[in-house]
Motif scaffolding. Structure first.
Motif, PDB file in Angstrom:
ATOM      1  N   GLN A   1      15.836 -50.461   7.186  1.00 50.83           N
ATOM      2  CA  GLN A   1      15.270 -50.923   5.924  1.00 50.83           C
ATOM      3  C   GLN A   1      16.160 -50.554   4.751  1.00 50.83           C
ATOM      4  OE1 GLN A   1      12.212 -52.838   5.937  1.00 50.83           O
ATOM      5  NE2 GLN A   1      13.245 -53.403   4.039  1.00 50.83           N
ATOM      6  N   ALA A   2      16.773 -49.375   4.818  1.00 51.61           N
ATOM      7  CA  ALA A   2      17.708 -48.976   3.759  1.00 51.61           C
ATOM      8  C   ALA A   2      18.929 -49.891   3.738  1.00 51.61           C
ATOM      9  CB  ALA A   2      18.140 -47.527   3.958  1.00 51.61           C
ATOM     10  N   LEU A   3      19.439 -50.244   4.915  1.00 54.79           N
ATOM     11  CA  LEU A   3      20.569 -51.179   4.980  1.00 54.79           C
ATOM     12  C   LEU A   3      20.239 -52.483   4.263  1.00 54.79           C
ATOM     13  CD1 LEU A   3      22.152 -51.264   8.572  1.00 54.79           C
ATOM     14  CD2 LEU A   3      23.351 -50.916   6.411  1.00 54.79           C
ATOM     15  N   ILE A   4      19.021 -52.945   4.457  1.00 50.11           N
ATOM     16  CA  ILE A   4      18.611 -54.221   3.870  1.00 50.11           C
ATOM     17  C   ILE A   4      18.328 -54.081   2.373  1.00 50.11           C
ATOM     18  CG2 ILE A   4      16.830 -56.014   3.919  1.00 50.11           C
ATOM     19  CD1 ILE A   4      16.548 -55.335   6.972  1.00 50.11           C
ATOM     20  N   ASP A   5      17.552 -53.068   2.012  1.00 52.17           N
ATOM     21  CA  ASP A   5      17.124 -52.922   0.614  1.00 52.17           C
ATOM     22  C   ASP A   5      18.230 -52.412  -0.310  1.00 52.17           C
ATOM     23  OD1 ASP A   5      14.584 -53.771   1.230  1.00 52.17           O
ATOM     24  OD2 ASP A   5      13.714 -51.761   1.322  1.00 52.17           O
ATOM     25  N   LYS A   6      18.968 -51.424   0.136  1.00 53.41           N
ATOM     26  CA  LYS A   6      19.948 -50.770  -0.732  1.00 53.41           C
ATOM     27  C   LYS A   6      21.330 -51.415  -0.684  1.00 53.41           C
ATOM     28  CE  LYS A   6      17.033 -47.581  -2.009  1.00 53.41           C
ATOM     29  NZ  LYS A   6      16.495 -47.538  -3.403  1.00 53.41           N
ATOM     30  N   PHE A   7      21.640 -52.084   0.432  1.00 51.59           N
ATOM     31  CA  PHE A   7      22.993 -52.625   0.592  1.00 51.59           C
ATOM     32  C   PHE A   7      23.017 -54.136   0.787  1.00 51.59           C
ATOM     33  CE2 PHE A   7      23.070 -48.189   1.782  1.00 51.59           C
ATOM     34  CZ  PHE A   7      24.178 -47.723   1.104  1.00 51.59           C
ATOM     35  N   GLY A   8      21.862 -54.741   0.940  1.00 53.07           N
ATOM     36  CA  GLY A   8      21.770 -56.198   0.985  1.00 53.07           C
ATOM     37  C   GLY A   8      22.499 -56.842   2.151  1.00 53.07           C
ATOM     38  N   VAL A   9      22.464 -56.195   3.327  1.00 54.86           N
ATOM     39  CA  VAL A   9      23.169 -56.785   4.463  1.00 54.86           C
ATOM     40  C   VAL A   9      22.483 -58.069   4.917  1.00 54.86           C
ATOM     41  CG1 VAL A   9      24.062 -54.565   5.237  1.00 54.86           C
ATOM     42  CG2 VAL A   9      21.921 -55.436   6.205  1.00 54.86           C
ATOM     43  N   ASN A  10      23.274 -58.979   5.422  1.00 52.78           N
ATOM     44  CA  ASN A  10      22.770 -60.278   5.869  1.00 52.78           C
ATOM     45  C   ASN A  10      22.694 -60.406   7.380  1.00 52.78           C
ATOM     46  OD1 ASN A  10      24.898 -60.775   3.374  1.00 52.78           O
ATOM     47  ND2 ASN A  10      22.900 -61.728   3.050  1.00 52.78           N
ATOM     48  N   TYR A  11      23.402 -59.518   8.084  1.00 49.72           N
ATOM     49  CA  TYR A  11      23.420 -59.508   9.545  1.00 49.72           C
ATOM     50  C   TYR A  11      23.453 -58.068  10.000  1.00 49.72           C
ATOM     51  CZ  TYR A  11      25.276 -64.043   8.191  1.00 49.72           C
ATOM     52  OH  TYR A  11      25.453 -65.248   7.577  1.00 49.72           O
ATOM     53  N   ILE A  12      22.781 -57.765  11.107  1.00 49.78           N
ATOM     54  CA  ILE A  12      22.755 -56.401  11.624  1.00 49.78           C
ATOM     55  C   ILE A  12      23.203 -56.396  13.078  1.00 49.78           C
ATOM     56  CG2 ILE A  12      21.293 -54.432  12.216  1.00 49.78           C
ATOM     57  CD1 ILE A  12      19.570 -55.112   9.793  1.00 49.78           C
ATOM     58  N   ILE A  13      24.168 -55.529  13.382  1.00 50.52           N
ATOM     59  CA  ILE A  13      24.637 -55.317  14.746  1.00 50.52           C
ATOM     60  C   ILE A  13      24.406 -53.854  15.096  1.00 50.52           C
ATOM     61  CG2 ILE A  13      26.596 -55.406  16.333  1.00 50.52           C
ATOM     62  CD1 ILE A  13      27.908 -57.441  14.426  1.00 50.52           C
ATOM     63  N   ASN A  14      23.674 -53.620  16.159  1.00 49.19           N
ATOM     64  CA  ASN A  14      23.458 -52.255  16.641  1.00 49.19           C
ATOM     65  C   ASN A  14      24.361 -51.997  17.835  1.00 49.19           C
ATOM     66  OD1 ASN A  14      20.957 -50.641  18.635  1.00 49.19           O
ATOM     67  ND2 ASN A  14      22.304 -49.654  17.167  1.00 49.19           N
ATOM     68  N   THR A  15      25.154 -50.946  17.756  1.00 50.07           N
ATOM     69  CA  THR A  15      26.063 -50.582  18.837  1.00 50.07           C
ATOM     70  C   THR A  15      25.675 -49.227  19.404  1.00 50.07           C
ATOM     71  OG1 THR A  15      28.393 -50.217  19.442  1.00 50.07           O
ATOM     72  CG2 THR A  15      27.734 -49.535  17.245  1.00 50.07           C
ATOM     73  N   GLY A  16      25.920 -49.029  20.703  1.00 48.42           N
ATOM     74  CA  GLY A  16      25.602 -47.731  21.273  1.00 48.42           C
ATOM     75  C   GLY A  16      25.550 -47.734  22.785  1.00 48.42           C
ATOM     76  N   ILE A  17      24.818 -46.761  23.319  1.00 49.69           N
ATOM     77  CA  ILE A  17      24.742 -46.566  24.759  1.00 49.69           C
ATOM     78  C   ILE A  17      23.302 -46.703  25.230  1.00 49.69           C
ATOM     79  CG2 ILE A  17      26.815 -45.158  24.903  1.00 49.69           C
ATOM     80  CD1 ILE A  17      25.191 -42.701  24.632  1.00 49.69           C
ATOM     81  N   ALA A  18      23.124 -46.852  26.547  1.00 47.45           N
ATOM     82  CA  ALA A  18      21.790 -47.079  27.094  1.00 47.45           C
ATOM     83  C   ALA A  18      21.771 -46.716  28.568  1.00 47.45           C
ATOM     84  CB  ALA A  18      21.375 -48.542  26.911  1.00 47.45           C
ATOM     85  N   GLY A  19      20.555 -46.647  29.126  1.00 45.43           N
ATOM     86  CA  GLY A  19      20.372 -46.424  30.547  1.00 45.43           C
ATOM     87  C   GLY A  19      20.053 -47.728  31.253  1.00 45.43           C
ATOM     88  N   SER A  20      20.692 -47.970  32.372  1.00 41.95           N
ATOM     89  CA  SER A  20      20.472 -49.208  33.118  1.00 41.95           C
ATOM     90  C   SER A  20      19.116 -49.182  33.826  1.00 41.95           C
ATOM     91  CB  SER A  20      21.575 -49.407  34.158  1.00 41.95           C
ATOM     92  OG  SER A  20      21.278 -50.518  34.988  1.00 41.95           O
TER      93      SER A  20
END
Length: 237
Positions: free
Chosen positions: A61-80
């Protein structure tokens, strides 16, 4: 100019992105660090949200409200969750949901969504980035589920598999997708597998955390490299 928001839960998940970033400045909002700069000519905001869905939701929400991003990409790790998806494979989200919230609650209460759909064009771009950076058959497109616990038992893994048929499990993506949906912001989640979400998960996580994190970030870098942002939409070069 349109902006891309890139999120990781852990510092190791965004380190390579920051190394490639041009002329960035750091801002802090609600305790979260936000790095503002450019990647391959595109304006990006990179942030580390911390572990868990509450942190991820607040940071999104901060990314959207404070920085006005138009696209969001989440990167990271996970369990299969699926046997054919192995350690260091990459999963691209088709959709995301919470595995620790009942399905009837998801559909009967606001925002009345059982799952949150990732953006089709971002999915395609992630797929093409995987094809150009990974070995053949090392990427998968499927559901990613999130909950407030590290999945490290076969019983819980099987329960999640039976209920949701996901590709992998982690702790932030569904919250990011949920908030992105509420704000009508296109998103995609990209995760590299660090473990098999079973009794050996903690040991595997420690062994492959950095390798998997860097692999996911490498896919994101390739995505951004191939993107040209123009008014109103993502356009590939």
């Amino acid at each position: 100019m349109k902006k891309i928001g890139i999120m990781g839960a852990l510092q190791v998940e965004i380190d390579i992105l920051l190394e490639k970033m041009d002329a960035h400045e750091k801002r802090t909002v609600a305790g979260f660090p936000f790095y503002c700069g450019k990647l391959y000519g595109n304006e990006v905001i990179i942030t580390c949200c911390g572990v868990g869905k509450v942190n991820a939701a607040a940071c999104t929400q901060a990314l959207i409200d404070k920085f006005g991003v138009n696209y969001i990409i989440n990167t990271g790790i996970a369990g299969s969750i699926r046997s054919e998806i192995r350690v260091c494979d990459v999963v691209i989200s088709s959709d995301v949901t919470h595995h620790d919230v009942r399905k009837d609650q998801m559909t009967s209460l606001f925002p009345f969504q059982e799952v949150f759909q990732a953006n089709g064009e971002l999915i395609q771009m992630a797929k093409e980035a995987c094809m150009s950076t990974l070995e053949k058959n090392k990427h998968h497109i499927g559901r990613i589920v999130s909950g407030e616990a590290f999945v490290s038992t076969t019983q819980l893994k099987n329960d999640i598999k039976e209920a949701y048929q996901p590709a992998c499990v982690e702790m932030e993506g569904s919250a990011i997708g949920h908030v992105a949906f509420l704000n009508d912001v296109p998103f995609v989640v990209i995760r590299s597998i660090s473990d098999n979400a079973d009794e050996e998960a903690e040991m595997s996580f420690e062994a492959f955390e950095e390798i998997a994190a860097h692999q996911s970030a490498g896919v994101v870098l390739e995505m951004v490299k191939q993107m040209n942002l123009s008014e109103g939409y993502v356009k590939r070069s």
